[in-house]
Design an enzyme around this catalytic site. Structure first.
Site, PDB file in Angstrom:
ATOM      1  CG  HIS A 142      40.338  41.664  33.787  1.00 27.67           C
ATOM      2  ND1 HIS A 142      40.194  40.834  32.700  1.00 27.67           N
ATOM      3  CD2 HIS A 142      39.267  41.421  34.584  1.00 27.67           C
ATOM      4  CE1 HIS A 142      39.085  40.124  32.842  1.00 27.67           C
ATOM      5  NE2 HIS A 142      38.502  40.457  33.971  1.00 27.67           N
ATOM      6  CG  ASP A 218      40.823  47.137  30.946  1.00 26.90           C
ATOM      7  OD1 ASP A 218      39.635  47.532  30.903  1.00 26.90           O
ATOM      8  OD2 ASP A 218      41.151  46.029  31.412  1.00 26.90           O
ATOM      9  CD  GLN A 221      35.431  46.957  37.078  1.00 25.72           C
ATOM     10  OE1 GLN A 221      34.515  47.569  37.627  1.00 25.72           O
ATOM     11  NE2 GLN A 221      35.348  45.668  36.815  1.00 25.72           N
ATOM     12  CE  LYS A 244      33.634  44.408  33.565  1.00 25.15           C
ATOM     13  NZ  LYS A 244      33.421  43.227  34.383  1.00 25.15           N
ATOM     14  CB  CYS A 386      39.750  37.792  35.306  1.00 28.15           C
ATOM     15  SG  CYS A 386      38.394  36.690  34.938  1.00 28.15           S
TER      16      CYS A 386
HETATM   17  C1  LIG Z   1      39.385  45.889  34.475  1.00 22.91           C
HETATM   18  C2  LIG Z   1      38.676  44.896  33.586  1.00 22.91           C
HETATM   19  N1  LIG Z   1      39.129  44.685  32.354  1.00 22.91           N
HETATM   20  C3  LIG Z   1      38.530  43.818  31.529  1.00 22.91           C
HETATM   21  C4  LIG Z   1      37.426  43.096  31.932  1.00 22.91           C
HETATM   22  C5  LIG Z   1      36.797  42.130  30.962  1.00 22.91           C
HETATM   23  O1  LIG Z   1      35.484  42.520  30.650  1.00 22.91           O
HETATM   24  P1  LIG Z   1      34.661  41.696  29.544  1.00 22.91           P
HETATM   25  O2  LIG Z   1      34.518  40.320  30.118  1.00 22.91           O
HETATM   26  O3  LIG Z   1      33.367  42.414  29.440  1.00 22.91           O
HETATM   27  O4  LIG Z   1      35.452  41.705  28.299  1.00 22.91           O
HETATM   28  C6  LIG Z   1      36.939  43.258  33.211  1.00 22.91           C
HETATM   29  C7  LIG Z   1      35.795  42.441  33.686  1.00 22.91           C
HETATM   30  O5  LIG Z   1      35.690  42.106  34.842  1.00 22.91           O
HETATM   31  C8  LIG Z   1      37.572  44.194  34.058  1.00 22.91           C
HETATM   32  O6  LIG Z   1      37.132  44.390  35.302  1.00 22.91           O
END
Ligand SMILES: Cc1ncc(COP(=O)(O)O)c(C=O)c1O
Length: 428
Positions: A142, A218, A221, A244, A386
């Site tokens: 992401h 990260d 998910q 999430k 993203c």
């Molecule tokens: C794999 C992953 N990393 C990071 C993020 C970013 O999350 P946040 O906007 O809550 O920081 C997301 C959000 O869709 C994600 O799916």
């Protein structure tokens, strides 16, 4: 690159006992937003990978905090302030137990996972990386786990390397040992928000540690969907986001090994993160508050704690089992009904992936699909999610993405399927 699902993916070798499955009908009733109509139709929310819905218990806990005991934390010595601090810190303990961290000192609240990763890149990164040092990421990250490192590459001149995506929707680890050689940090997603790919964390962590690198995961998910044990996984830093996992927006978590966090300089400066301040310098507070500058998201932390209570009452094994079941049902029925018109990206085996289906459908633009689906009350995400480098790798500009959570059932998948048929008819 498009990976077609198998005709009839096996759900599981042994079907679980009924009592081990989620009672989705009852769960749905806990989510007031799902009781609404969207465009005159039953609301079918299939965008939990972007943000999940919130149960009444979470909303009520936040309201109760504001209605009964709101005050700033870690400051006042009056009853409300002490109660606010107690609720805020009790939630930290829930997070610790949920991911099996060793101590509350290892649980740092941030705004979201994006801020948690920026904390690492700015604090650990600026203290430990020099021009020419390397960081290993992957092609399926992401933007939250790409852009902070690209920014650091711009300002420090570090080298970024990438683990490639294989044709099977999994990371290709063929060159892992070569890629990790000489690297100082590996930053890797635990589950792709586009493909649903669950990455082989243990293998990557083992290779990284053998090469002397630390590992940042990260887990945005992952934590909402799988039982998480940070000690067993063995990573060094682990980031996720409350919204999430049935919690509110505005709260994320960075977990780190205590000795590593101790050695990292503060990220943001201000109130609460200091022990003492003089006009010529300051000393920092203890963990975790060293990294929590300013008034924190108090109600949000309380809400996250209740979201964790809710998930634990369901049982994370059952949450994951439900996800595999519904994903298998969706892959099987959508493929059977829509045949060659439909491509689902990512691993073909439901047990190897999360409940995220990124689709190309009938040559239609994902935004057009999403609009027709919306007229059926079906909410999916259309866009690049993203993950623009991954979109380029897949050879698409965007996809329509349906994602499932504890309140989705087969009727929701069927509604998606009907709406897709309508989209194909509408656009000819
Ligand atoms: C794999 C992953 N990393 C990071 C993020 C970013 O999350 P946040 O906007 O809550 O920081 C997301 C959000 O869709 C994600 O799916």
């Amino acid at each position: 690159m498009a990976m077609k699902p198998a005709e009839s993916p096996e759900v599981m070798a042994v079907r679980p006992d009924e009592s081990e499955l989620l009672d989705v009908e009852t769960i749905k009733k806990d989510f007031p937003i799902l009781d609404q109509q969207v465009n005159g139709r039953r609301a079918v929310y299939l965008d939990s990978a972007a943000s999940s819905q919130k149960p009444t218990a979470v909303i009520a806990a936040m309201t109760d905090y504001y209605e009964t005991t709101h005050a700033n934390v870690h400051r006042g010595v009056y009853t409300w302030a002490e109660e606010a601090t107690a609720r805020y810190e009790a939630s930290r303990g829930k997070v610790r137990r949920f991911i099996n961290a060793r101590s509350d000192a290892e649980i740092i609240y941030t705004k979201n996972v994006t801020e948690a990763i920026n904390l690492v890149s700015n604090s650990w990164g600026r203290a430990n990386l020099r021009a020419g040092d390397a960081v290993l990421l992957s092609e399926i990250e992401h933007h939250a786990n790409l852009v902070p490192w690209l920014m650091l590459a711009d300002s420090l001149g570090i080298e970024l390397r990438y683990l490639p995506l294989g044709d099977d929707g999994q990371l290709d680890l063929t060159d892992l040992d070569r890629l990790v050689d000489g690297v100082k940090l590996v930053g890797i997603t635990a589950m792709s928000n586009v493909l649903g790919t669950i990455t082989p964390l243990e293998r990557i962590i083992e290779a990284a540690h053998a090469a002397g690198a630390i590992v940042l995961v990260d887990a945005a998910q992952y934590v909402p969907h799988l039982a998480t044990d940070v000690q067993a996984l063995g990573a060094d830093l682990f980031a996720f986001t409350g919204h999430k996992m049935l919690g509110p927006t505005g709260i994320g978590v960075l977990w780190g090994r205590e000795e590593l966090l101790e050695a990292m300089p503060p990220f943001l400066g201000g109130g609460d993160m200091i022990r003492d301040v003089r006009l010529d310098g300051f000393t920092t507070n203890e963990l975790p508050w060293k990294f929590e500058a300013g008034t924190p998201p108090i109600a949000e932390a309380i809400g996250l704690g209740v979201a964790i209570d809710y998930l634990q009452a369901l049982g994370m094994e059952a949450v994951r089992r439900h996800e595999v079941e519904i994903t298998a049902y969706a892959m099987r029925t959508l493929t059977e009904r829509h045949g060659d018109r439909l491509t689902i990206h990512g691993p073909v085996e439901p047990s190897m992936r999360g409940g995220v289906l990124s689709m190309d459908f009938a040559g239609l633009h994902p935004h057009d699909i999403s609009q027709v689906l919306d007229s059926h009350g079906v909410c999916v995400r259309a866009g690049h999610h993203c993950a623009k480098p991954l979109m380029r790798k897949l050879g698409v500009g965007a996809t329509a993405r349906a994602s499932f959570y504890v309140y989705n059932d087969e009727a929701d998948v069927d509604a998606l399927s009907d709406a897709l048929t309508d989209a194909a008819d509408f656009f000819g």
